[in-house]
Write a protein that holds these residues in place. Sequence first.
Motif, PDB file in Angstrom:
ATOM      1  N   SER A   1       0.730  21.574 -10.507  1.00  8.66           N
ATOM      2  CA  SER A   1       0.228  20.885  -9.310  1.00  8.66           C
ATOM      3  C   SER A   1       0.372  19.389  -9.529  1.00  8.66           C
ATOM      4  N   ASN A   2       0.761  18.661  -8.486  1.00 10.72           N
ATOM      5  CA  ASN A   2       0.957  17.212  -8.585  1.00 10.72           C
ATOM      6  C   ASN A   2       0.665  16.607  -7.224  1.00 10.72           C
ATOM      7  N   GLU A   3      -0.437  15.876  -7.105  1.00  7.92           N
ATOM      8  CA  GLU A   3      -0.864  15.367  -5.806  1.00  7.92           C
ATOM      9  C   GLU A   3      -1.319  13.915  -5.891  1.00  7.92           C
ATOM     10  N   GLU A   4      -1.020  13.144  -4.862  1.00  4.35           N
ATOM     11  CA  GLU A   4      -1.662  11.844  -4.662  1.00  4.35           C
ATOM     12  C   GLU A   4      -3.067  12.112  -4.136  1.00  4.35           C
TER      13      GLU A   4
ATOM     14  N   PHE B   1       0.837  -1.197   0.000  1.00  6.89           N
ATOM     15  CA  PHE B   1       0.000   0.000   0.000  1.00  6.89           C
ATOM     16  C   PHE B   1       0.874   1.249   0.000  1.00  6.89           C
ATOM     17  N   GLU B   2       1.887   1.254   0.841  1.00  9.05           N
ATOM     18  CA  GLU B   2       2.781   2.412   0.907  1.00  9.05           C
ATOM     19  C   GLU B   2       3.598   2.555  -0.368  1.00  9.05           C
ATOM     20  N   GLN B   3       3.950   1.429  -1.000  1.00  5.89           N
ATOM     21  CA  GLN B   3       4.669   1.480  -2.267  1.00  5.89           C
ATOM     22  C   GLN B   3       3.831   2.180  -3.332  1.00  5.89           C
ATOM     23  N   GLY B   4       2.539   1.814  -3.404  1.00 10.69           N
ATOM     24  CA  GLY B   4       1.657   2.434  -4.386  1.00 10.69           C
ATOM     25  C   GLY B   4       1.495   3.922  -4.160  1.00 10.69           C
ATOM     26  N   LYS B   5       1.333   4.323  -2.916  1.00  6.94           N
ATOM     27  CA  LYS B   5       1.176   5.744  -2.612  1.00  6.94           C
ATOM     28  C   LYS B   5       2.455   6.516  -2.894  1.00  6.94           C
ATOM     29  N   SER B   6       3.596   5.898  -2.609  1.00  7.28           N
ATOM     30  CA  SER B   6       4.862   6.628  -2.699  1.00  7.28           C
ATOM     31  C   SER B   6       5.239   6.984  -4.131  1.00  7.28           C
ATOM     32  N   ILE B   7       4.751   6.217  -5.106  1.00  3.73           N
ATOM     33  CA  ILE B   7       5.121   6.486  -6.499  1.00  3.73           C
ATOM     34  C   ILE B   7       4.007   7.182  -7.278  1.00  3.73           C
ATOM     35  N   SER B   8       2.963   7.613  -6.584  1.00  2.87           N
ATOM     36  CA  SER B   8       1.842   8.248  -7.266  1.00  2.87           C
ATOM     37  C   SER B   8       2.285   9.498  -8.024  1.00  2.87           C
ATOM     38  N   LYS B   9       3.033  10.357  -7.383  1.00  2.02           N
ATOM     39  CA  LYS B   9       3.441  11.604  -8.039  1.00  2.02           C
ATOM     40  C   LYS B   9       4.390  11.332  -9.200  1.00  2.02           C
ATOM     41  N   ALA B  10       5.235  10.305  -9.065  1.00  2.00           N
ATOM     42  CA  ALA B  10       6.141   9.954 -10.165  1.00  2.00           C
ATOM     43  C   ALA B  10       5.342   9.504 -11.381  1.00  2.00           C
TER      44      ALA B  10
ATOM     45  N   ILE C   1      -4.534   3.742  -7.087  1.00  2.00           N
ATOM     46  CA  ILE C   1      -4.079   4.955  -6.432  1.00  2.00           C
ATOM     47  C   ILE C   1      -4.398   6.134  -7.351  1.00  2.00           C
ATOM     48  N   TYR C   2      -5.207   7.061  -6.841  1.00  2.00           N
ATOM     49  CA  TYR C   2      -5.579   8.240  -7.625  1.00  2.00           C
ATOM     50  C   TYR C   2      -4.492   9.309  -7.538  1.00  2.00           C
ATOM     51  N   GLY C   3      -4.414  10.090  -8.597  1.00  3.12           N
ATOM     52  CA  GLY C   3      -3.528  11.240  -8.599  1.00  3.12           C
ATOM     53  C   GLY C   3      -4.121  12.357  -9.419  1.00  3.12           C
ATOM     54  N   THR C   4      -3.815  13.595  -9.064  1.00  2.74           N
ATOM     55  CA  THR C   4      -4.233  14.742  -9.863  1.00  2.74           C
ATOM     56  C   THR C   4      -2.998  15.528 -10.278  1.00  2.74           C
ATOM     57  N   CYS C   5      -3.033  16.055 -11.485  1.00  7.49           N
ATOM     58  CA  CYS C   5      -1.862  16.743 -12.015  1.00  7.49           C
ATOM     59  C   CYS C   5      -2.314  17.812 -13.000  1.00  7.49           C
ATOM     60  N   LEU C   6      -1.836  19.028 -12.809  1.00  7.82           N
ATOM     61  CA  LEU C   6      -2.109  20.122 -13.733  1.00  7.82           C
ATOM     62  C   LEU C   6      -0.779  20.597 -14.311  1.00  7.82           C
ATOM     63  N   TRP C   7      -0.698  20.692 -15.629  1.00  9.68           N
ATOM     64  CA  TRP C   7       0.560  21.102 -16.259  1.00  9.68           C
ATOM     65  C   TRP C   7       0.304  22.006 -17.449  1.00  9.68           C
ATOM     66  N   ASN C   8       1.368  22.702 -17.849  1.00  9.97           N
ATOM     67  CA  ASN C   8       1.334  23.544 -19.034  1.00  9.97           C
ATOM     68  C   ASN C   8       1.901  22.749 -20.200  1.00  9.97           C
TER      69      ASN C   8
ATOM     70  N   GLN D   1      -6.674   6.297   6.184  1.00  6.88           N
ATOM     71  CA  GLN D   1      -7.572   7.356   5.737  1.00  6.88           C
ATOM     72  C   GLN D   1      -7.662   7.341   4.209  1.00  6.88           C
ATOM     73  N   ASN D   2      -8.854   7.619   3.717  1.00 15.42           N
ATOM     74  CA  ASN D   2      -9.065   7.646   2.270  1.00 15.42           C
ATOM     75  C   ASN D   2      -9.806   8.927   1.910  1.00 15.42           C
ATOM     76  N   THR D   3      -9.109   9.844   1.270  1.00 13.69           N
ATOM     77  CA  THR D   3      -9.680  11.156   0.935  1.00 13.69           C
ATOM     78  C   THR D   3      -9.963  11.283  -0.555  1.00 13.69           C
ATOM     79  N   SER D   4     -10.287  10.174  -1.212  1.00 20.07           N
ATOM     80  CA  SER D   4     -10.413  10.207  -2.671  1.00 20.07           C
ATOM     81  C   SER D   4     -11.433  11.242  -3.147  1.00 20.07           C
ATOM     82  N   THR D   5     -12.581  11.325  -2.500  1.00 18.91           N
ATOM     83  CA  THR D   5     -13.595  12.295  -2.935  1.00 18.91           C
ATOM     84  C   THR D   5     -13.069  13.713  -2.821  1.00 18.91           C
ATOM     85  N   GLN D   6     -12.569  14.051  -1.644  1.00 18.95           N
ATOM     86  CA  GLN D   6     -12.097  15.410  -1.404  1.00 18.95           C
ATOM     87  C   GLN D   6     -10.879  15.741  -2.268  1.00 18.95           C
ATOM     88  N   SER D   7      -9.978  14.770  -2.444  1.00 17.54           N
ATOM     89  CA  SER D   7      -8.728  15.046  -3.165  1.00 17.54           C
ATOM     90  C   SER D   7      -8.953  15.181  -4.666  1.00 17.54           C
ATOM     91  N   ILE D   8      -9.816  14.335  -5.237  1.00 21.42           N
ATOM     92  CA  ILE D   8     -10.113  14.461  -6.666  1.00 21.42           C
ATOM     93  C   ILE D   8     -10.841  15.773  -6.935  1.00 21.42           C
TER      94      ILE D   8
END
Length: 513
Positions: free
Chosen positions: A480-483, A69-78, A465-472, A195-202
Amino acid sequence: MAPSRAYPPDLTEAETGSLLSTIKDWSVAHGLTVRPPVSLVAAEADPHGVLATTVPVTLFPSPFPRSCFEQGKSISKAYNSLYAAIAQDEEFLKGIVQELLEVDDFIAELWQVHLKVKEEGYAQKLSLGIFRSDYMVHQSSPENLPTIKQVEFNTIAASFGGLSSQTSNLHRYLAQSDYKYLENGIQQSEVDLPQNTSTQSIAAGLRFAYGAYTEAEKTTYDPCVLFLVQSPERNIFDQRHLEYELREKNIPAFRLPFSEVLARTSVADTPKRQLLYHLPSNSSKIFEVAVVYFRAGYGPEDYSNESAWKGRLQIERSNAIKCPSVLTQLAGAKKVQQVLATPTSASESAILQRFIKPSAVASEVKSLEDTFTNIYPLDDSPAGLEARKIALDEEKCKGYVLKPQREGGGNNTYRSAIPPFLKSLPESHWKSYILMEIISPPPVQNMILRNGNVEKGGVICELGIYGTCLWNQDTKEIISNEEAGYLLRTKGDQSEEGGVAAGFGSMDSVRLV
């Protein structure tokens, strides 16, 4: 991986009935629901579409290795950065598309949308990704430590973020209210639920893109977020939770069936080409669309006529921030995953190095490659010809799954079904598929509530594992780059597919072990 005593515990008939009563009532009260399938409620019994039922859900959270679980979260931003970089690399995507043009009309049409907008000039430089990277635990033998292997990476309509956090809340409630009173009770302290903040984080990712648009643009009309959806949509409540989260932050959010894009939107005749949404309930009210969030448009079935493609082109050429853009959608093609994960010789540089900053190569390439399972093309390359031998071999094929360039579940061909399926296709079409080595998860037991019935036995869990990313897209700056939380989908171990909405899987949450 398994706890020291039986988990989940055996239930008496009375315990099962009590637990189901709690789950069904809590789920309806908190929107952990879907529209019922016609197999449960016939259309004529619900002509106005007013009914909802508990989403398929496990009675207990499934055990999941903490390290995985921690492995999946740790590479989300990558992973977010990787796919943003792929979406920015038009030449790379062009090479992918050209391999598929002759055999995949859908991919070809998406590419044509990009080319038409490119010729005119893109109005919007910002792109938003709401991603989900899906993994399964792989343990080749009981002696080896478990690790995660990537099943797929989703760049469009990555669903269930709205229901996943509610599933975690359900299991947390059950740990407080019901589990401890079972004959073989489970104390709350024994249920380690992250903790699971998928709704709030997305929703926060959508909100950030909305803010970037409104800060950069002087809008003529009130800005909004537009959800493009399928109609009818059984999984509506998953989407509604995200919508409600936006509205609680005073951001107008509207749902628009994908088939009605041309009827309800227009592009302003200005250099900016603002996307205007005309409110169906009040024709005099017009909104300027800051963000278009696609929960439809990911498969050919959404493009049943030419007007659907014109609608997609209208969205793409507008100034709205797209989630995703056509290029980002193409970056999620299975062929891209195959190119990234196909083993290379010692003399070849990893393709990942093309997309990752040199300063991060050593750490990020290794962490990403650790999640790859072997994936092969079915083209005329040496790797593809070798994969064809495997796919057609009646014994070797049993360790593989055949995948097309599609999202949404239910499209894959497994094990012994691969040779006859391939033989039913023209050989020229084989290159539109990838051959993926099947992941071997450790055994897990659970119970699933589906359409009022309880299924009990071995299950297979898939972590997203969800992630959000905004780029130009022009400057390649990551803004912005967030798990963004997680999803656990669980299916019976006799089922090959895992889609919840498609009727195969169920919602679940992680019990760290």
